[in-house]
Design a protein around this motif. Structure first.
Motif, PDB file in Angstrom:
ATOM      1  N   ASP A  87       1.574   4.820  38.694  1.00 40.72           N
ATOM      2  CA  ASP A  87       2.466   4.537  39.321  1.00 40.72           C
ATOM      3  C   ASP A  87       4.057   5.018  39.150  1.00 40.72           C
ATOM      4  O   ASP A  87       4.811   5.461  40.048  1.00 40.72           O
ATOM      5  CB  ASP A  87       3.053   3.000  39.444  1.00 40.72           C
ATOM      6  N   SER A  88       4.296   5.369  37.604  1.00 40.57           N
ATOM      7  CA  SER A  88       5.669   5.891  37.282  1.00 40.57           C
ATOM      8  C   SER A  88       5.702   7.469  38.020  1.00 40.57           C
ATOM      9  O   SER A  88       6.791   7.653  38.375  1.00 40.57           O
ATOM     10  CB  SER A  88       5.707   5.978  35.997  1.00 40.57           C
ATOM     11  N   ILE A  89       4.620   8.077  37.989  1.00 41.11           N
ATOM     12  CA  ILE A  89       4.718   9.417  38.597  1.00 41.11           C
ATOM     13  C   ILE A  89       5.029   9.469  40.109  1.00 41.11           C
ATOM     14  O   ILE A  89       5.942   9.917  40.655  1.00 41.11           O
ATOM     15  CB  ILE A  89       3.348  10.082  38.314  1.00 41.11           C
ATOM     16  N   TYR A  90       4.230   8.597  40.813  1.00 41.62           N
ATOM     17  CA  TYR A  90       4.312   8.462  42.112  1.00 41.62           C
ATOM     18  C   TYR A  90       5.633   7.780  42.534  1.00 41.62           C
ATOM     19  O   TYR A  90       6.252   7.894  43.938  1.00 41.62           O
ATOM     20  CB  TYR A  90       3.300   7.732  43.084  1.00 41.62           C
ATOM     21  N   LYS A  91       6.534   6.858  42.062  1.00 36.43           N
ATOM     22  CA  LYS A  91       7.853   6.507  42.091  1.00 36.43           C
ATOM     23  C   LYS A  91       8.753   7.252  42.369  1.00 36.43           C
ATOM     24  O   LYS A  91       9.451   7.487  43.105  1.00 36.43           O
ATOM     25  CB  LYS A  91       7.996   5.513  40.849  1.00 36.43           C
ATOM     26  N   GLU A  92       8.714   8.483  41.452  1.00 32.35           N
ATOM     27  CA  GLU A  92       9.573   9.646  41.336  1.00 32.35           C
ATOM     28  C   GLU A  92       9.602  10.367  42.861  1.00 32.35           C
ATOM     29  O   GLU A  92      10.286  10.943  43.188  1.00 32.35           O
ATOM     30  CB  GLU A  92       9.242  10.487  40.398  1.00 32.35           C
ATOM     31  N   LYS A  93       8.230  10.110  43.358  1.00 30.89           N
ATOM     32  CA  LYS A  93       8.142  11.081  44.783  1.00 30.89           C
ATOM     33  C   LYS A  93       8.723  10.437  46.042  1.00 30.89           C
ATOM     34  O   LYS A  93       8.525  10.956  47.008  1.00 30.89           O
ATOM     35  CB  LYS A  93       6.481  11.311  45.011  1.00 30.89           C
ATOM     36  N   PHE A 123      -1.077  -0.955  47.313  1.00 29.62           N
ATOM     37  CA  PHE A 123       0.086  -0.130  47.182  1.00 29.62           C
ATOM     38  C   PHE A 123       1.604  -1.153  46.890  1.00 29.62           C
ATOM     39  O   PHE A 123       2.605  -1.115  47.558  1.00 29.62           O
ATOM     40  CB  PHE A 123       0.733   0.771  47.964  1.00 29.62           C
ATOM     41  N   VAL A 124       1.352  -2.059  45.958  1.00 29.99           N
ATOM     42  CA  VAL A 124       2.455  -3.152  45.782  1.00 29.99           C
ATOM     43  C   VAL A 124       3.618  -2.465  45.051  1.00 29.99           C
ATOM     44  O   VAL A 124       3.369  -1.615  44.304  1.00 29.99           O
ATOM     45  CB  VAL A 124       1.911  -4.330  44.980  1.00 29.99           C
ATOM     46  N   GLY A 125       4.754  -2.555  45.456  1.00 29.93           N
ATOM     47  CA  GLY A 125       5.852  -1.874  44.938  1.00 29.93           C
ATOM     48  C   GLY A 125       6.285  -0.458  45.503  1.00 29.93           C
ATOM     49  O   GLY A 125       7.176   0.126  45.267  1.00 29.93           O
ATOM     50  N   PHE A 126       5.502  -0.135  46.440  1.00 26.18           N
ATOM     51  CA  PHE A 126       5.533   0.997  47.400  1.00 26.18           C
ATOM     52  C   PHE A 126       5.981   0.868  48.671  1.00 26.18           C
ATOM     53  O   PHE A 126       5.715  -0.188  49.293  1.00 26.18           O
ATOM     54  CB  PHE A 126       4.386   2.133  47.110  1.00 26.18           C
ATOM     55  N   ASP A 192     -11.346  -0.498  57.745  1.00 27.32           N
ATOM     56  CA  ASP A 192     -12.001  -1.502  58.539  1.00 27.32           C
ATOM     57  C   ASP A 192     -11.305  -2.785  58.468  1.00 27.32           C
ATOM     58  O   ASP A 192     -10.925  -3.169  57.451  1.00 27.32           O
ATOM     59  CB  ASP A 192     -13.231  -1.662  58.189  1.00 27.32           C
ATOM     60  N   VAL A 193     -10.919  -3.584  59.703  1.00 31.36           N
ATOM     61  CA  VAL A 193     -10.389  -4.800  59.517  1.00 31.36           C
ATOM     62  C   VAL A 193     -11.175  -5.844  59.119  1.00 31.36           C
ATOM     63  O   VAL A 193     -10.553  -7.050  58.489  1.00 31.36           O
ATOM     64  CB  VAL A 193      -9.374  -5.121  61.066  1.00 31.36           C
ATOM     65  N   ASP A 194     -12.468  -6.020  59.187  1.00 28.56           N
ATOM     66  CA  ASP A 194     -13.219  -7.107  58.955  1.00 28.56           C
ATOM     67  C   ASP A 194     -13.589  -6.824  57.260  1.00 28.56           C
ATOM     68  O   ASP A 194     -14.674  -7.104  56.770  1.00 28.56           O
ATOM     69  CB  ASP A 194     -14.775  -7.031  59.442  1.00 28.56           C
ATOM     70  N   SER A 195     -12.299  -6.708  56.654  1.00 24.25           N
ATOM     71  CA  SER A 195     -12.574  -6.873  55.050  1.00 24.25           C
ATOM     72  C   SER A 195     -11.022  -7.445  54.302  1.00 24.25           C
ATOM     73  O   SER A 195     -10.266  -7.479  55.045  1.00 24.25           O
ATOM     74  CB  SER A 195     -12.336  -5.179  54.568  1.00 24.25           C
ATOM     75  N   LYS A 196     -11.411  -7.467  53.361  1.00 19.91           N
ATOM     76  CA  LYS A 196     -10.264  -8.234  52.407  1.00 19.91           C
ATOM     77  C   LYS A 196     -10.019  -7.243  51.086  1.00 19.91           C
ATOM     78  O   LYS A 196     -11.120  -7.066  50.525  1.00 19.91           O
ATOM     79  CB  LYS A 196     -10.613  -9.634  52.070  1.00 19.91           C
ATOM     80  N   PHE A 197      -8.878  -7.337  50.538  1.00 18.73           N
ATOM     81  CA  PHE A 197      -8.442  -6.836  49.368  1.00 18.73           C
ATOM     82  C   PHE A 197      -8.771  -7.813  48.290  1.00 18.73           C
ATOM     83  O   PHE A 197      -8.209  -8.942  48.421  1.00 18.73           O
ATOM     84  CB  PHE A 197      -6.977  -6.314  49.255  1.00 18.73           C
ATOM     85  N   HIS A 198      -9.310  -7.371  47.135  1.00 21.62           N
ATOM     86  CA  HIS A 198      -9.301  -8.438  46.025  1.00 21.62           C
ATOM     87  C   HIS A 198      -8.722  -8.031  44.833  1.00 21.62           C
ATOM     88  O   HIS A 198      -8.855  -8.690  43.961  1.00 21.62           O
ATOM     89  CB  HIS A 198     -10.895  -8.677  46.049  1.00 21.62           C
ATOM     90  N   GLY A 199      -8.531  -6.796  44.662  1.00 19.87           N
ATOM     91  CA  GLY A 199      -8.053  -6.267  43.511  1.00 19.87           C
ATOM     92  C   GLY A 199      -7.135  -5.130  43.758  1.00 19.87           C
ATOM     93  O   GLY A 199      -6.920  -4.516  44.918  1.00 19.87           O
ATOM     94  N   ARG A 200      -6.394  -4.444  42.874  1.00 21.10           N
ATOM     95  CA  ARG A 200      -5.447  -3.393  43.000  1.00 21.10           C
ATOM     96  C   ARG A 200      -6.043  -2.365  43.818  1.00 21.10           C
ATOM     97  O   ARG A 200      -7.218  -1.728  43.541  1.00 21.10           O
ATOM     98  CB  ARG A 200      -4.917  -2.741  41.839  1.00 21.10           C
ATOM     99  N   TRP A 201      -5.371  -1.688  44.844  1.00 28.20           N
ATOM    100  CA  TRP A 201      -5.629  -0.296  45.564  1.00 28.20           C
ATOM    101  C   TRP A 201      -4.458   0.150  45.505  1.00 28.20           C
ATOM    102  O   TRP A 201      -3.455  -0.038  46.362  1.00 28.20           O
ATOM    103  CB  TRP A 201      -6.360  -0.683  46.948  1.00 28.20           C
ATOM    104  N   GLY A 202      -4.145   1.252  44.652  1.00 26.40           N
ATOM    105  CA  GLY A 202      -2.873   1.842  44.359  1.00 26.40           C
ATOM    106  C   GLY A 202      -2.955   3.434  44.451  1.00 26.40           C
ATOM    107  O   GLY A 202      -3.736   3.994  44.830  1.00 26.40           O
ATOM    108  N   THR A 203      -2.005   3.739  43.513  1.00 28.49           N
ATOM    109  CA  THR A 203      -1.778   5.296  43.605  1.00 28.49           C
ATOM    110  C   THR A 203      -2.617   6.202  43.053  1.00 28.49           C
ATOM    111  O   THR A 203      -2.919   7.225  42.918  1.00 28.49           O
ATOM    112  CB  THR A 203      -0.465   5.550  42.484  1.00 28.49           C
ATOM    113  N   GLU A 204      -3.671   5.414  42.124  1.00 30.78           N
ATOM    114  CA  GLU A 204      -4.873   6.157  41.573  1.00 30.78           C
ATOM    115  C   GLU A 204      -5.729   6.716  42.932  1.00 30.78           C
ATOM    116  O   GLU A 204      -6.766   7.498  42.733  1.00 30.78           O
ATOM    117  CB  GLU A 204      -5.841   5.097  40.852  1.00 30.78           C
ATOM    118  N   SER A 205      -5.758   6.228  44.042  1.00 32.21           N
ATOM    119  CA  SER A 205      -6.454   6.410  45.119  1.00 32.21           C
ATOM    120  C   SER A 205      -5.861   7.768  45.843  1.00 32.21           C
ATOM    121  O   SER A 205      -6.434   8.153  47.096  1.00 32.21           O
ATOM    122  CB  SER A 205      -6.475   5.498  46.032  1.00 32.21           C
ATOM    123  N   LEU A 206      -4.659   8.388  45.581  1.00 28.35           N
ATOM    124  CA  LEU A 206      -4.187   9.304  46.333  1.00 28.35           C
ATOM    125  C   LEU A 206      -4.493  10.461  45.955  1.00 28.35           C
ATOM    126  O   LEU A 206      -4.915  10.957  45.012  1.00 28.35           O
ATOM    127  CB  LEU A 206      -2.625   9.211  46.089  1.00 28.35           C
TER     128      LEU A 206
END
Ligand code: UD2
Length: 335
Positions: A87-93, A123-126, A192-206
């Protein structure tokens, strides 16, 4: 005449030497300043000075799963990354992450949970921009999003065939990306819309081109993957081909990479349609064919798209995003 040629040759040699000397001086000057002349933003990872985080180990890590593909792309599982560092790395960008989601016909019923859980985990905080494509814009739930996050609703026609709704997404994703401002380090995920988030999905996925391993087939051999098997289709995969089976329900990457994928899948899907062929799993089949040739630069484990009806397997330490259970006969225009 001979004298003239010698003078010319001498001039070329002197100018070349000066050129090399200039480049050398320029490079050493810039590099001495701890800088780099010009690199793609995607690969230039600058961590903030003095950031404190747990020391990474080169000897210990996940051993129960594969964390790198044979073409050396990371496979993201819980325990393979440090979220604080990333997150710190991608905040800079100063990146913007877009997401596309389609809610056509009765699928609008899934949108509320999708959006509310995205607010908590995606991507909380982005800076996040969610694009909702629907034929029922008046039914899009209204709610307050955090600062830096926004939602845009785009009207699309309804259809009598779910296959067409699912497959037409590639065309609309292609067109959307063509209309977005092109910053070289902005990303998009198509979900897909027929889905829910249950945990972090963030910068590690970029990553440049990002694919998600389908939760239903990751223990199977490639021969049993539900690829399109008819050679007449442009999504054709022969029995000895294929790395993994990827989901149509989640993929992404840099804007230009996803644009190329969407454009190719759309044109192959349409060329097939001209010859009255529809691939076994519509755009998912074309996506799998595309990723076979254009290897993803990052692969997300099934943590990033699980299915609610499946019990959690031991190697899956966290479910981040999961498809809800649905009654196809009730929600599809043609079940
Ligand atoms: C799989 C894929 C899906 C797609 C499809 C083949 C996963 C988890 N899902 O799911 O992405 O590749 O196979 O076509 O990998 N939609 C509507 N209205 C409709 C029908 C579909 O809005 O009437 C949209 C909606 O965003 C939905 C998506 O299309 O999430 C995919 O349709 P699906 O969920 O019915 O497809 P499914 O479950 O077969």
């Amino acid at each position: 005449m001979k004298h003239l040629i010698n003078t010319k040759a001498l001039a070329v040699v002197v100018l070349s030497a000066l050129g090399v000397l200039f480049c050398y001086l320029f490079l050493t000057y810039r590099l001495a300043d701890d800088d780099v002349i010009s690199v793609s933003h995607e690969f230039h990872l600058v961590a903030p000075d003095h950031l404190q985080y747990q020391q990474p180990s080169i000897l210990r890590g996940r051993t129960d799963v594969v964390t790198v593909t044979p073409w050396l792309a990371p496979v993201v599982w819980e325990g393979t990354f440090n979220p604080v560092l990333l997150d710190s790395i991608y905040k800079e960008k100063n990146i913007t992450v877009s997401a596309t989601v389609f809610a056509v016909g009765k699928y609008i019923m899934f949108l509320k949970d999708f959006l509310e859980t995205a607010e908590q985990h995606f991507f909380v905080g982005f800076k996040v921009h969610i694009y909702v494509f629907t034929d029922r814009p008046n039914e899009v739930p209204q709610f307050k999003m955090a600062a830096g996050r926004q939602l845009t609703v785009r009207s699309v026609p309804s259809s009598k065939r779910w296959q067409e709704i699912s497959a037409r997404r590639m065309e609309l994703i292609q067109t959307l990306i063509e209309q977005l401002p092109h910053r070289s380090d902005d990303y998009v995920f198509c979900l897909d819309v027929d889905s829910k988030f249950h945990g972090r999905w963030g910068t590690e996925s970029l990553g440049g081109l990002v694919a998600v391993i389908h939760p239903g087939y990751y223990k199977d051999g490639r021969r049993s993957f539900p690829y399109e098997r008819r050679p007449a289709s442009r999504a054709y995969m022969a029995p000895g081909w294929g790395d993994f089976y990827y989901c149509g329900g989640a993929f992404g990457g840099l804007l230009q990479e996803v644009h190329q994928l969407a454009k190719t899948c759309r044109s192959n899907f349409e060329a097939d349609a001209q010859e009255r062929i529809e691939a076994a799993w519509q755009e998912e089949s074309h996506l799998n064919r595309y990723m076979w040739i254009n290897k993803p630069s990052k692969v997300l484990s099934p943590e990033y798209l699980w299915q609610d009806f499946k019990p959690k397997n031991p190697e899956v330490h966290i479910i981040r995003f999961s498809g809800v259970m649905k009654n196809y006969a009730e929600i599809r225009p043609n079940a």
